[in-house]
Design an enzyme around this catalytic site. Structure first.
Site, PDB file in Angstrom:
ATOM      1  N   HIS A   8      -2.616  -2.370  -9.639  1.00  0.00           N
ATOM      2  CA  HIS A   8      -3.566  -1.705  -8.744  1.00  0.00           C
ATOM      3  C   HIS A   8      -4.853  -2.506  -8.696  1.00  0.00           C
ATOM      4  O   HIS A   8      -5.266  -3.099  -9.694  1.00  0.00           O
ATOM      5  CB  HIS A   8      -3.877  -0.294  -9.251  1.00  0.00           C
ATOM      6  CG  HIS A   8      -4.445   0.590  -8.200  1.00  0.00           C
ATOM      7  ND1 HIS A   8      -5.770   0.561  -7.844  1.00  0.00           N
ATOM      8  CD2 HIS A   8      -3.864   1.502  -7.403  1.00  0.00           C
ATOM      9  CE1 HIS A   8      -5.984   1.436  -6.881  1.00  0.00           C
ATOM     10  NE2 HIS A   8      -4.855   2.019  -6.587  1.00  0.00           N
TER      11      HIS A   8
ATOM     12  N   ASP B  54       2.621   5.330  -6.779  1.00  0.00           N
ATOM     13  CA  ASP B  54       3.895   5.184  -6.054  1.00  0.00           C
ATOM     14  C   ASP B  54       5.100   5.036  -6.962  1.00  0.00           C
ATOM     15  O   ASP B  54       6.237   5.061  -6.482  1.00  0.00           O
ATOM     16  CB  ASP B  54       3.810   3.960  -5.133  1.00  0.00           C
ATOM     17  CG  ASP B  54       2.795   4.196  -4.034  1.00  0.00           C
ATOM     18  OD1 ASP B  54       1.828   3.426  -3.932  1.00  0.00           O
ATOM     19  OD2 ASP B  54       2.945   5.202  -3.326  1.00  0.00           O
TER      20      ASP B  54
ATOM     21  N   HIS C  21       0.854  -1.192   0.000  1.00  0.00           N
ATOM     22  CA  HIS C  21       0.000   0.000   0.000  1.00  0.00           C
ATOM     23  C   HIS C  21       0.890   1.242   0.000  1.00  0.00           C
ATOM     24  O   HIS C  21       1.657   1.418  -0.935  1.00  0.00           O
ATOM     25  CB  HIS C  21      -0.934  -0.088   1.218  1.00  0.00           C
ATOM     26  CG  HIS C  21      -2.040   0.903   1.279  1.00  0.00           C
ATOM     27  ND1 HIS C  21      -2.416   1.724   0.240  1.00  0.00           N
ATOM     28  CD2 HIS C  21      -2.897   1.198   2.291  1.00  0.00           C
ATOM     29  CE1 HIS C  21      -3.441   2.464   0.612  1.00  0.00           C
ATOM     30  NE2 HIS C  21      -3.749   2.192   1.852  1.00  0.00           N
TER      31      HIS C  21
HETATM   32  C1  SDX Z   1      -1.523   2.071  -3.402  1.00  0.00           C
HETATM   33  O1  SDX Z   1      -6.254   0.766  -3.169  1.00  0.00           O
HETATM   34  C2  SDX Z   1      -5.758   1.932  -3.430  1.00  0.00           C
HETATM   35  O2  SDX Z   1      -6.417   2.797  -3.916  1.00  0.00           O
HETATM   36  C3  SDX Z   1      -4.304   2.098  -3.040  1.00  0.00           C
HETATM   37  C4  SDX Z   1      -3.637   3.406  -3.475  1.00  0.00           C
HETATM   38  C5  SDX Z   1      -4.200   4.592  -2.724  1.00  0.00           C
HETATM   39  O3  SDX Z   1      -4.098   5.697  -3.243  1.00  0.00           O
HETATM   40  O4  SDX Z   1      -4.661   4.398  -1.564  1.00  0.00           O
HETATM   41  O5  SDX Z   1      -3.797   3.599  -4.855  1.00  0.00           O
HETATM   42  C6  SDX Z   1      -2.151   3.383  -3.138  1.00  0.00           C
HETATM   43  O6  SDX Z   1      -1.488   1.250  -2.515  1.00  0.00           O
HETATM   44  C7  SDX Z   1      -1.027   1.771  -4.795  1.00  0.00           C
HETATM   45  C8  SDX Z   1      -0.449   0.328  -4.914  1.00  0.00           C
HETATM   46  C9  SDX Z   1       0.980   0.343  -4.361  1.00  0.00           C
HETATM   47  N1  SDX Z   1       1.501  -1.055  -4.288  1.00  0.00           N
HETATM   48  C10 SDX Z   1       2.433  -1.488  -5.143  1.00  0.00           C
HETATM   49  O7  SDX Z   1       2.872  -0.840  -6.101  1.00  0.00           O
HETATM   50  C11 SDX Z   1       2.935  -2.891  -4.810  1.00  0.00           C
HETATM   51  C12 SDX Z   1       2.996  -3.709  -6.094  1.00  0.00           C
HETATM   52  N2  SDX Z   1       1.605  -3.950  -6.545  1.00  0.00           N
HETATM   53  C13 SDX Z   1       0.999  -5.211  -6.178  1.00  0.00           C
HETATM   54  O8  SDX Z   1       1.378  -5.725  -4.937  1.00  0.00           O
HETATM   55  C14 SDX Z   1      -0.482  -5.285  -6.515  1.00  0.00           C
HETATM   56  O9  SDX Z   1      -0.619  -4.829  -7.801  1.00  0.00           O
HETATM   57  C15 SDX Z   1      -1.491  -4.592  -5.643  1.00  0.00           C
HETATM   58  C16 SDX Z   1      -1.352  -4.970  -4.208  1.00  0.00           C
HETATM   59  C17 SDX Z   1      -1.375  -3.104  -5.762  1.00  0.00           C
HETATM   60  C18 SDX Z   1      -2.884  -5.004  -6.135  1.00  0.00           C
HETATM   61  O10 SDX Z   1      -3.011  -6.339  -5.847  1.00  0.00           O
HETATM   62  P1  SDX Z   1      -4.332  -7.163  -6.270  1.00  0.00           P
HETATM   63  O11 SDX Z   1      -5.382  -6.296  -6.813  1.00  0.00           O
HETATM   64  O12 SDX Z   1      -4.682  -8.033  -5.114  1.00  0.00           O
HETATM   65  O13 SDX Z   1      -3.820  -7.955  -7.490  1.00  0.00           O
HETATM   66  P2  SDX Z   1      -3.129  -9.340  -7.396  1.00  0.00           P
HETATM   67  O14 SDX Z   1      -2.068  -9.301  -6.339  1.00  0.00           O
HETATM   68  O15 SDX Z   1      -4.198 -10.373  -7.289  1.00  0.00           O
HETATM   69  O16 SDX Z   1      -2.383  -9.446  -8.815  1.00  0.00           O
HETATM   70  C19 SDX Z   1      -3.108  -9.836  -9.967  1.00  0.00           C
HETATM   71  C20 SDX Z   1      -2.058 -10.504 -10.842  1.00  0.00           C
HETATM   72  C21 SDX Z   1      -1.256 -11.590 -10.116  1.00  0.00           C
HETATM   73  O17 SDX Z   1      -0.771 -12.445 -11.136  1.00  0.00           O
HETATM   74  P3  SDX Z   1      -1.437 -13.947 -11.228  1.00  0.00           P
HETATM   75  O18 SDX Z   1      -1.399 -14.528  -9.800  1.00  0.00           O
HETATM   76  O19 SDX Z   1      -2.859 -13.715 -11.687  1.00  0.00           O
HETATM   77  O20 SDX Z   1      -0.572 -14.692 -12.189  1.00  0.00           O
HETATM   78  O21 SDX Z   1      -1.065  -9.536 -11.240  1.00  0.00           O
HETATM   79  C22 SDX Z   1       0.202  -9.901 -10.669  1.00  0.00           C
HETATM   80  C23 SDX Z   1      -0.048 -10.904  -9.562  1.00  0.00           C
HETATM   81  O22 SDX Z   1       1.044 -11.768  -9.410  1.00  0.00           O
HETATM   82  N3  SDX Z   1       0.780  -8.664 -10.155  1.00  0.00           N
HETATM   83  C24 SDX Z   1       2.044  -8.303 -10.326  1.00  0.00           C
HETATM   84  C25 SDX Z   1       2.130  -7.037  -9.731  1.00  0.00           C
HETATM   85  N4  SDX Z   1       0.945  -6.689  -9.223  1.00  0.00           N
HETATM   86  C26 SDX Z   1       0.100  -7.711  -9.486  1.00  0.00           C
HETATM   87  N5  SDX Z   1       3.095  -8.922 -10.906  1.00  0.00           N
HETATM   88  C27 SDX Z   1       4.271  -8.236 -10.911  1.00  0.00           C
HETATM   89  N6  SDX Z   1       4.453  -7.011 -10.363  1.00  0.00           N
HETATM   90  C28 SDX Z   1       3.379  -6.392  -9.771  1.00  0.00           C
HETATM   91  N7  SDX Z   1       3.531  -5.184  -9.249  1.00  0.00           N
END
Ligand code: SDX
Length: 439
Positions: free
Chosen positions: A318, A374, A279
């Site tokens: 996201h 971010d 997050h």
């Molecule tokens: C913020 O919610 C908000 O609004 C948050 C925010 C705010 O203003 O409050 O916008 C701020 O938190 C932005 C996000 C910051 N976090 C990151 O940048 C960390 C990296 N991102 C991931 O951890 C992820 O994308 C999340 C946590 C942001 C979202 O996760 P989800 O929606 O639960 O998605 P998921 O983990 O189920 O991923 C879906 C797929 C998966 O692949 P498969 O299992 O289907 O094969 O996408 C892949 C994940 O492995 N994936 C990524 C990835 N993010 C998702 N693969 C590589 N790199 C990534 N960053």
């Protein structure tokens, strides 16, 4: 029967979902409102009278709305973000953080008198009780500033017992003013503690963001004068972080507020949720990732490793945006303005190359993974002189008006109740205790 403009396919004036429970052959009509059904309407679906009724199972609440809100609108597919109807791009360009905070909390842009009163109140509540410095001084020299912020925001609740008067709009207003006003002071004091420098006190002659930069960077000069470009960039970054509907930390703020805890305790919990690298801690993780990649030549290998699941591309992906995060676009523009003053952050080239390769790669395209807020913010913060450990603190400072807007909306929503989800129990059935000698 074909649906008309005022009826659905069954001729019902209220659109409904017809559900047939194949365990019993029973059919149910569930009303559809705002594109949703009420989860409680599932409880009537039973096998027999003793049955509890159906639950909706939704880990991470990926498809569950827990509230009706008028604060922020996001269209993840179109990459749209609006605070109280105003596009984020226009607010970042033409407004300022205090005005946006007023908009989020009151629902309308202030007129001149309202703005001046708001600005005056916040400016005159930036000081913290001197005893709070002892909390700060008690932390280890290398304590993470976010850990210090979570603790001292919670400690504020002990200085303002009247904050428990949640039914009193004036008491709520006072705590909202104090939290917005004191967050920058706590944030800057945490930083100054971590570098062993004495605290720089608020300067009421400066703007909200100018005063924050003053409390961060003032040394021996009698009066700190913020660079106007950096002051403006700081203010715009706070606007971009001010709210984002039901994200993890805001949901935490609502959940804690739903038990009628005071807003300082709720804000401490929200800040703790934001601290996580998935997050608000992601901006710090992005800088570590870019430093580990080290050069543009290593980017292709890094993308390959991310696709193999060896690490997560921080700052990408996201839960809601399946398009470019509109905030990331605005931040990219801000980066160039800041670099005019600070000199270009060499990590920018690595970030741009990483974005370029990822956005053309099937793995990221099919998962709709784009840069989020971010991805670029940390590069600017670092160029402005902030250590990476301060990045989540800056995120929290921007988000406090959003948390407070949702906290208050939740309190005033008659539909809301204390947050207490159900579970699907999949553990052991009843069994008898066995003494340790017999195990
Ligand atoms: C913020 O919610 C908000 O609004 C948050 C925010 C705010 O203003 O409050 O916008 C701020 O938190 C932005 C996000 C910051 N976090 C990151 O940048 C960390 C990296 N991102 C991931 O951890 C992820 O994308 C999340 C946590 C942001 C979202 O996760 P989800 O929606 O639960 O998605 P998921 O983990 O189920 O991923 C879906 C797929 C998966 O692949 P498969 O299992 O289907 O094969 O996408 C892949 C994940 O492995 N994936 C990524 C990835 N993010 C998702 N693969 C590589 N790199 C990534 N960053």
């Amino acid at each position: 029967m074909s649906p008309t403009s005022s009826t659905d396919a069954t001729g019902s004036a209220t659109p409904t979902l017809t559900v047939t429970d194949n365990r019993t052959g029973q059919t149910y009509e569930l009303p559809i409102e705002n594109g949703s059904i009420r989860a409680m309407d599932l409880r009537q679906i039973k096998v027999d009278e003793g049955d509890f009724g159906l639950l909706a199972y939704d880990p991470g609440f990926k498809n569950t709305a827990n509230t009706r809100s008028t604060v922020t609108f996001i269209d993840g597919d179109e990459g749209i973000l609006r605070y109280r109807g105003y596009p984020i791009e226009q607010l970042a360009e033409s407004s300022n953080f205090l005005e946006v905070a007023y908009l989020l909390i009151h629902g309308e842009l202030p007129d001149r008198d309202q703005y001046d009163a708001w600005d005056h109140e916040i400016t005159h509540h930036t000081f913290i009780h001197e005893n709070l410095k002892q909390f700060m001084d008690g932390f280890h020299h290398d304590a993470h500033p976010m850990g210090m912020l979570v603790s001292t925001v919670g400690a504020l609740s002990t200085f303002y017992p009247e904050a428990k008067g949640l039914d009193d709009p004036d008491a709520r207003h006072m705590q909202i003013i104090r939290l917005i006003a004191k967050f920058p002071t706590l944030a800057a004091f945490a930083y100054r503690h971590s570098i062993g420098m004495r605290y720089a006190y608020p300067d009421n002659d400066l703007s909200f963001s100018g005063n924050f930069l003053n409390m961060m960077w003032k040394t021996t000069e009698l009066k700190y004068e913020p660079d106007p470009v950096l002051e403006r960039a700081m203010d715009a970054l706070l606007i971009l972080h001010a709210d984002h509907e039901q994200n993890c930390s805001t949901t935490t703020m609502r959940a804690i507020g739903s038990s009628d805890a005071d807003p300082y305790s709720a804000a401490a919990g929200a800040a703790a949720a934001l601290y996580g690298p998935k997050h608000g801690g992601a901006n710090e993780a992005v800088l570590r990732m870019l430093n580990e990649i080290g050069s543009v030549d290593n980017v292709a290998d890094a993308v390959k490793a991310a696709k193999n699941g060896e690490f997560r591309l921080m700052g990408f992906g996201h839960r809601v945006y399946k398009n470019y995060d509109p905030r990331a676009k605005v931040i990219q523009g801000l980066a160039h303005e800041v670099f005019e003053v600070t000199g270009k952050n060499p990590l920018l080239d690595i970030a741009v190359e990483l974005e370029q390769i990822a956005l053309e790669d099937e793995y990221f395209v099919e998962r709709k993974l784009y840069p989020n807020v971010d991805f670029y913010s940390g590069i600017i913060y670092q160029a402005m002189g902030f250590p990476t450990s301060m990045f989540p603190v800056l995120f929290a400072m921007g988000r406090i008006p959003g948390w407070l807007a949702h906290w208050q909306e939740n309190l005033l929503d008659d539909e809301q109740a204390i947050v207490r989800p159900r579970q699907l129990f999949v553990g052991e059935d009843e069994r008898d205790y066995v003494g340790i000698e017999d195990r």
